[in-house]
Write an enzyme that holds these catalytic residues in place. Structure first.
Site: not given
Ligand SMILES: Cc1cc2nc3c(=O)[nH]c(=O)nc-3n(C[C@H](O)[C@H](O)[C@H](O)COP(=O)(O)O)c2cc1C
Ligand SMILES: Cc1cc2nc3c(=O)[nH]c(=O)nc-3n(C[C@H](O)[C@H](O)[C@H](O)COP(=O)(O)OP(=O)(O)OC[C@H]3O[C@@H](n4cnc5c(N)ncnc54)[C@H](O)[C@@H]3O)c2cc1C
Ligand code: FES
Lengths: 305, 244
Positions: A72-73, A131, A166, A193, A266
């Site tokens: 939740g950011l 968001c 994004k 995302n 990520g």
């Molecule tokens: C724990 C966690 C926190 C995340 N927080 C954010 C964030 O603050 N802002 C954002 O744009 N994406 C956030 N994401 C999304 C990642 O940046 C990414 O877009 C997404 O996880 C897909 O990539 P992945 O499959 O390699 O994890 C978050 C992902 C995870 C797992």
């Protein structure tokens, strides 16, 4: 310039590997594991106007090939990011960093981007439009091309640095959102995302996440992410950053063949703090294996296939 | 904290659903009782956090309970197998706060981290009282081990099949200088209410990274937000904010 280098909106990266926002903090948490200056850059934790605690615990669940999060950011707010987190980051990271901005209204995106645009260490702004819009009935900015374009236009008007929008995979037509952002002046697109998901605890019949649902990411979403990157990269003329499930050097190459100029990683950082270093170390051999001289040459390589 | 490849020396059942695993590997990052390691299990995406129960040179003991599929799979791991883990995670207990007569209160698989703590406190020649709480007699483990350290040990069982009937709070003595506790959350809440001195609590949370990067384990305290994986798992009684 080496065979791994790529150009992202006018800034040269030593390699296309970028830890994704929310999985890398402000970088310094990883210094105990490796020198993070080997990265192309990284995208820091999603930053909002005010400090946010985020959602109650539990915030984390898993499946065989991925994880769900409902963080939740959580972040200390843009002022503390600038006064505390970025100075701490600067001690261990010497390259331009990517900011990551979240907001619940257009004004909030504008406020945060304008402040972050004054920070020298930042090379690009990544604007997370997954968001909910508090003025738009809670619907996410990223699901509607018109709202996405409005955010893009508004943040472009107050910034000098490249704006990378994004996108959320939860949009009904992600290509339309991407094109709307491009038309509104975006310098780049990043996707995807997390995908909205859920798990239930069989022992007590309750959702595992306190928030019931959360963002699903990790290897399980790679084919979906790859498909979306391919569709978007074919449709726009600005650089695309591909992400979603990337965990190894081969995945980086595949994302780039689908049209990504650079690639974010990520969830892999969450389960293995050394993931990005390993991927970067493995890339030259992977290029050799597929008879690729220069990684730039493969971007969009699958378009005519 | 670092990534270590541990080798299993022994993995055996010691009570109902409870296993003791002895590992060897680089333990140099483990500096305090109450710290944990985060094990990468074959076929599971996230790591499993387990407390350090005992430490001797490059040998490490953990005790785990079968809770779900991951801990169930661990019971099949043979001696000789290697397991990658992040080692030396968490802040751990502070023995300097103990005073002359510390009280250790553990429930179920909250007991393991208290063993290394008891050893350290006994090394410092403290008078150590221990309360071990279980549901039933056949779950009891490490009673003799704690006694061998020279601790004064009380056992409680919910059904009264062994020791004092009821919860750990039924066995809290009148005199102690400080307390350390670890166990299921309802027990921690009861201990919070039943204790008169200051103390340290160890908490659990579903974790993402285990090293402070993902915010997956962040909880509210009276002294601000804390990540259970790096700012905890151990917290002072005075900073705890019980939600709900
Ligand atoms: C724990 C966690 C926190 C995340 N927080 C954010 C964030 O603050 N802002 C954002 O744009 N994406 C956030 N994401 C999304 C990642 O940046 C990414 O877009 C997404 O996880 C897909 O990539 P992945 O499959 O390699 O994890 C978050 C992902 C995870 C797992
Ligand atoms: C700091 C710390 C120390 C711990 N020390 C011990 C110990 O010494 N001995 C022991 O038996 N257990 C300990 N636990 C609990 C242990 O981590 C869980 O029992 C274990 O992760 C369950 O995994 P599973 O695959 O069997 O269960 P599943 O329910 O299948 O696991 C699914 C996911 O939820 C997580 N999870 C489920 N329950 C818990 C829980 N109670 N706490 C944290 N994560 C959980 C798992 O890690 C996994 O990511 C500790 C937890 C923490 C946070
Ligand atoms: S589990 Fe990632 S910050 Fe604690």
């Amino acid at each position: 310039m080496g065979r791994l280098s790529v150009n992202l909106c006018g800034i040269e990266l030593d390699n296309p590997v970028i830890p994704a926002s929310g999985t890398f903090g402000f970088g310094y948490q990883f210094v105990k594991f490796y020198d993070i200056n080997c990265l192309g850059t990284f995208s820091f934790k999603g930053t909002t106007k005010e400090a946010r605690y985020g959602n109650p615990l539990p915030r984390i669940a898993e499946c065989e090939a991925g994880m769900l999060n409902s963080v939740g950011l959580q972040n200390p707010g843009v002022d503390e990011v600038i006064s505390k987190e970025i100075p701490r980051m600067l001690k261990c990271f010497k390259k331009p960093v990517m900011s990551n901005v979240s907001g619940f209204s257009i004004d909030e995106y504008v406020y945060v981007c304008e402040k972050l645009d004054t920070v020298d260490a930042i090379g690009w702004h990544e604007v997370n439009i997954s968001c909910p819009n508090v003025h738009g009935g809670g619907m996410s900015f990223g699901t509607d091309p018109k709202m996405a374009a409005e955010v893009t236009k508004a943040v472009k008007a107050v910034t000098k640095k490249p704006i990378i929008m994004k996108l959320s995979p939860n949009a009904p037509d992600i290509v339309a959102v991407a094109k709307a952002c491009e038309d509104a002046g975006a310098d780049g697109i990043s996707l995807i995302n997390t995908i909205l998901g859920m798990r239930i605890n069989l022992r007590n019949k309750k959702p595992i996440l306190a928030n019931t649902m959360g963002g699903f990411s990790g290897p399980a979403i790679f084919p979906i992410a790859l498909r979306m990157v391919y569709q978007v990269a074919k449709a726009v003329n600005i650089p695309v950053i591909g992400m979603g499930g990337v965990s190894k050097a081969d995945d980086v190459i595949e994302m780039m063949m689908a049209g990504a100029t650079a690639v974010q990683v990520g969830a892999a950082n969450v389960v293995d703090p050394l993931a990005c270093k390993k991927i970067i170390d493995d890339l030259p051999a992977a290029l050799d294996k597929y008879r690729i001289n220069d990684i730039k040459d493969i971007v969009g390589g699958a378009f005519n296939g | 904290m670092k990534e270590v490849l541990f080798k299993i020396l022994e993995n055996k059942k010691i009570a109902k659903d409870i296993y003791e695993m002895k590992l060897s590997g680089d333990t140099s990052d483990i500096t305090r009782p109450g710290q944990f390691i985060d094990l990468k299990l074959d076929g599971f995406y996230l790591r499993r956090p387990i407390s350090v129960c005992d430490l001797e040179g490059d040998q490490l003991t953990i005790i785990y309970k079968i809770l779900g599929n991951g801990t169930e799979a661990m019971t099949e791991y043979p001696a000789g197998k290697t397991v990658p883990a992040l080692s030396g995670l968490g802040n751990g207990y502070d023995t300097a706060l103990s005073g002359s007569h510390p009280l250790l209160i553990g429930g179920g698989v909250g007991i393991p981290p208290l063993y290394l703590l008891a050893r350290e406190l006994r090394k410092e020649d403290k008078k150590v009282s221990v309360i071990l709480g279980f549901n039933v007699e056949d779950e009891i483990f490490y009673l003799e081990e704690f006694k061998k350290l020279g601790c004064e040990v009380a056992v409680t069982t919910v059904d009264g099949s062994f020791g004092i009937q009821g919860f750990v709070t039924n066995a809290i003595p009148d005199e102690y200088s400080f307390f350390y506790t670890c166990g299921p959350e309802p027990m921690l809440k009861a201990v919070y209410k039943a204790t008169k001195t200051s103390g340290q609590f160890s908490f659990e949370a579903r974790m993402g990274c285990g090293f402070g990067a993902c915010m997956g384990c962040s909880c509210k305290t009276l002294t601000g937000y804390k990540r259970i994986c790096v700012d905890g798992p151990v917290m002072m009684k005075e900073e705890i904010l019980w939600e709900d």
